[in-house]
Motif scaffolding. Structure first.
Motif, PDB file in Angstrom:
ATOM      1  N   GLN A   1      28.966  43.427  35.478  1.00 48.79           N
ATOM      2  CA  GLN A   1      28.484  42.131  35.951  1.00 48.79           C
ATOM      3  C   GLN A   1      28.917  41.848  37.384  1.00 48.79           C
ATOM      4  OE1 GLN A   1      26.381  40.362  34.036  1.00 48.79           O
ATOM      5  NE2 GLN A   1      26.573  42.080  32.618  1.00 48.79           N
ATOM      6  N   GLU A   2      29.707  42.760  37.976  1.00 49.31           N
ATOM      7  CA  GLU A   2      30.201  42.571  39.343  1.00 49.31           C
ATOM      8  C   GLU A   2      30.973  41.262  39.467  1.00 49.31           C
ATOM      9  OE1 GLU A   2      29.807  44.811  42.137  1.00 49.31           O
ATOM     10  OE2 GLU A   2      29.398  46.129  40.458  1.00 49.31           O
ATOM     11  N   TYR A   3      31.748  40.942  38.449  1.00 47.23           N
ATOM     12  CA  TYR A   3      32.601  39.766  38.439  1.00 47.23           C
ATOM     13  C   TYR A   3      33.817  40.053  39.312  1.00 47.23           C
ATOM     14  CZ  TYR A   3      35.951  36.400  36.506  1.00 47.23           C
ATOM     15  OH  TYR A   3      36.900  35.427  36.356  1.00 47.23           O
ATOM     16  N   THR A   4      34.039  39.245  40.338  1.00 45.77           N
ATOM     17  CA  THR A   4      35.135  39.473  41.265  1.00 45.77           C
ATOM     18  C   THR A   4      36.316  38.579  40.912  1.00 45.77           C
ATOM     19  OG1 THR A   4      33.577  40.036  43.012  1.00 45.77           O
ATOM     20  CG2 THR A   4      35.801  39.481  43.699  1.00 45.77           C
ATOM     21  N   LEU A   5      37.500  39.174  40.956  1.00 44.80           N
ATOM     22  CA  LEU A   5      38.721  38.493  40.565  1.00 44.80           C
ATOM     23  C   LEU A   5      39.816  38.816  41.579  1.00 44.80           C
ATOM     24  CD1 LEU A   5      40.352  37.070  38.243  1.00 44.80           C
ATOM     25  CD2 LEU A   5      40.694  39.343  37.300  1.00 44.80           C
ATOM     26  N   SER A   6      40.529  37.792  42.036  1.00 49.89           N
ATOM     27  CA  SER A   6      41.679  38.021  42.917  1.00 49.89           C
ATOM     28  C   SER A   6      42.945  37.871  42.091  1.00 49.89           C
ATOM     29  CB  SER A   6      41.691  37.012  44.065  1.00 49.89           C
ATOM     30  OG  SER A   6      40.641  37.271  44.944  1.00 49.89           O
ATOM     31  N   VAL A   7      43.816  38.870  42.176  1.00 51.39           N
ATOM     32  CA  VAL A   7      45.086  38.841  41.444  1.00 51.39           C
ATOM     33  C   VAL A   7      46.219  39.255  42.373  1.00 51.39           C
ATOM     34  CG1 VAL A   7      44.067  39.304  39.170  1.00 51.39           C
ATOM     35  CG2 VAL A   7      44.817  41.203  40.593  1.00 51.39           C
ATOM     36  N   ARG A   8      47.400  38.789  42.049  1.00 50.78           N
ATOM     37  CA  ARG A   8      48.588  39.223  42.791  1.00 50.78           C
ATOM     38  C   ARG A   8      48.851  40.694  42.484  1.00 50.78           C
ATOM     39  NH1 ARG A   8      50.417  34.229  40.399  1.00 50.78           N
ATOM     40  NH2 ARG A   8      50.534  32.628  42.010  1.00 50.78           N
ATOM     41  N   ALA A   9      49.505  41.358  43.407  1.00 47.62           N
ATOM     42  CA  ALA A   9      49.848  42.766  43.194  1.00 47.62           C
ATOM     43  C   ALA A   9      50.725  42.912  41.952  1.00 47.62           C
ATOM     44  CB  ALA A   9      50.542  43.332  44.426  1.00 47.62           C
ATOM     45  N   SER A  10      51.625  41.960  41.725  1.00 48.31           N
ATOM     46  CA  SER A  10      52.503  42.026  40.548  1.00 48.31           C
ATOM     47  C   SER A  10      51.705  41.910  39.255  1.00 48.31           C
ATOM     48  CB  SER A  10      53.567  40.930  40.611  1.00 48.31           C
ATOM     49  OG  SER A  10      52.970  39.649  40.633  1.00 48.31           O
ATOM     50  N   GLU A  11      50.601  41.139  39.274  1.00 48.27           N
ATOM     51  CA  GLU A  11      49.735  41.035  38.097  1.00 48.27           C
ATOM     52  C   GLU A  11      48.941  42.319  37.911  1.00 48.27           C
ATOM     53  OE1 GLU A  11      48.950  36.211  38.342  1.00 48.27           O
ATOM     54  OE2 GLU A  11      47.568  37.567  39.353  1.00 48.27           O
ATOM     55  N   ALA A  12      48.417  42.867  39.011  1.00 47.65           N
ATOM     56  CA  ALA A  12      47.643  44.117  38.946  1.00 47.65           C
ATOM     57  C   ALA A  12      48.502  45.264  38.415  1.00 47.65           C
ATOM     58  CB  ALA A  12      47.085  44.468  40.311  1.00 47.65           C
ATOM     59  N   ALA A  13      49.804  45.209  38.658  1.00 48.53           N
ATOM     60  CA  ALA A  13      50.712  46.262  38.206  1.00 48.53           C
ATOM     61  C   ALA A  13      50.880  46.254  36.684  1.00 48.53           C
ATOM     62  CB  ALA A  13      52.076  46.116  38.886  1.00 48.53           C
ATOM     63  N   THR A  14      50.455  45.183  36.005  1.00 49.63           N
ATOM     64  CA  THR A  14      50.571  45.118  34.541  1.00 49.63           C
ATOM     65  C   THR A  14      49.279  45.577  33.847  1.00 49.63           C
ATOM     66  OG1 THR A  14      49.820  42.825  34.284  1.00 49.63           O
ATOM     67  CG2 THR A  14      52.167  43.172  34.759  1.00 49.63           C
ATOM     68  N   ILE A  15      48.219  45.885  34.649  1.00 53.87           N
ATOM     69  CA  ILE A  15      46.951  46.338  34.079  1.00 53.87           C
ATOM     70  C   ILE A  15      46.969  47.867  34.067  1.00 53.87           C
ATOM     71  CG2 ILE A  15      44.441  46.345  34.327  1.00 53.87           C
ATOM     72  CD1 ILE A  15      44.757  43.707  35.950  1.00 53.87           C
ATOM     73  N   LEU A  16      47.213  48.453  32.907  1.00 52.13           N
ATOM     74  CA  LEU A  16      47.297  49.905  32.792  1.00 52.13           C
ATOM     75  C   LEU A  16      45.905  50.509  32.660  1.00 52.13           C
ATOM     76  CD1 LEU A  16      50.283  50.225  30.281  1.00 52.13           C
ATOM     77  CD2 LEU A  16      50.343  50.360  32.773  1.00 52.13           C
ATOM     78  N   LEU A  17      45.701  51.649  33.325  1.00 51.79           N
ATOM     79  CA  LEU A  17      44.405  52.319  33.318  1.00 51.79           C
ATOM     80  C   LEU A  17      44.445  53.555  32.436  1.00 51.79           C
ATOM     81  CD1 LEU A  17      43.650  52.132  37.143  1.00 51.79           C
ATOM     82  CD2 LEU A  17      42.937  50.533  35.350  1.00 51.79           C
ATOM     83  N   LYS A  18      43.284  53.918  31.880  1.00 49.10           N
ATOM     84  CA  LYS A  18      43.181  55.141  31.073  1.00 49.10           C
ATOM     85  C   LYS A  18      43.394  56.344  31.963  1.00 49.10           C
ATOM     86  CE  LYS A  18      40.139  53.342  27.516  1.00 49.10           C
ATOM     87  NZ  LYS A  18      38.844  53.452  26.848  1.00 49.10           N
ATOM     88  N   GLU A  19      43.935  57.396  31.358  1.00 49.57           N
ATOM     89  CA  GLU A  19      44.211  58.643  32.092  1.00 49.57           C
ATOM     90  C   GLU A  19      42.934  59.284  32.584  1.00 49.57           C
ATOM     91  OE1 GLU A  19      47.369  60.048  32.521  1.00 49.57           O
ATOM     92  OE2 GLU A  19      48.219  58.245  31.647  1.00 49.57           O
TER      93      GLU A  19
END
Length: 78
Positions: A60-78
């Motif tokens: 949907q191309e939904y844009t979100l601004s987050v702090r770097a500290s918040e982005a660090a808690t979003i784990l990505l698949k290998e």
């Protein structure tokens, strides 16, 4: 074992798929903002001093601004 990649580790224009959210307290806020496991996330911008990050979620191309500290808690698949 190497550390897990997070949304904070993405390079500009790079995408990844959300695996899970690491911080239980932050998870509810991020889930409400659309950071749901299985959703693709792409780094589309970074403020001049590196914080906040601009993430584009899903098809949907939904844009979100987050702090770097918040982005660090979003784990990505290998």
């Amino acid at each position: 074992m190497a550390a897990r990649r997070t949304a904070k580790d993405l390079r500009l224009g790079e995408a990844g798929t959300i695996c899970c959210l690491e911080d239980p307290e932050m998870a509810l806020k991020l889930l409400e903002m659309g950071c749901v496991p299985g959703v693709q996330v792409r780094l589309s911008g970074r403020a001049p001093l590196g914080d906040p990050l601009m993430l584009v979620l899903g098809d949907q191309e939904y844009t979100l601004s987050v702090r770097a500290s918040e982005a660090a808690t979003i784990l990505l698949k290998e």
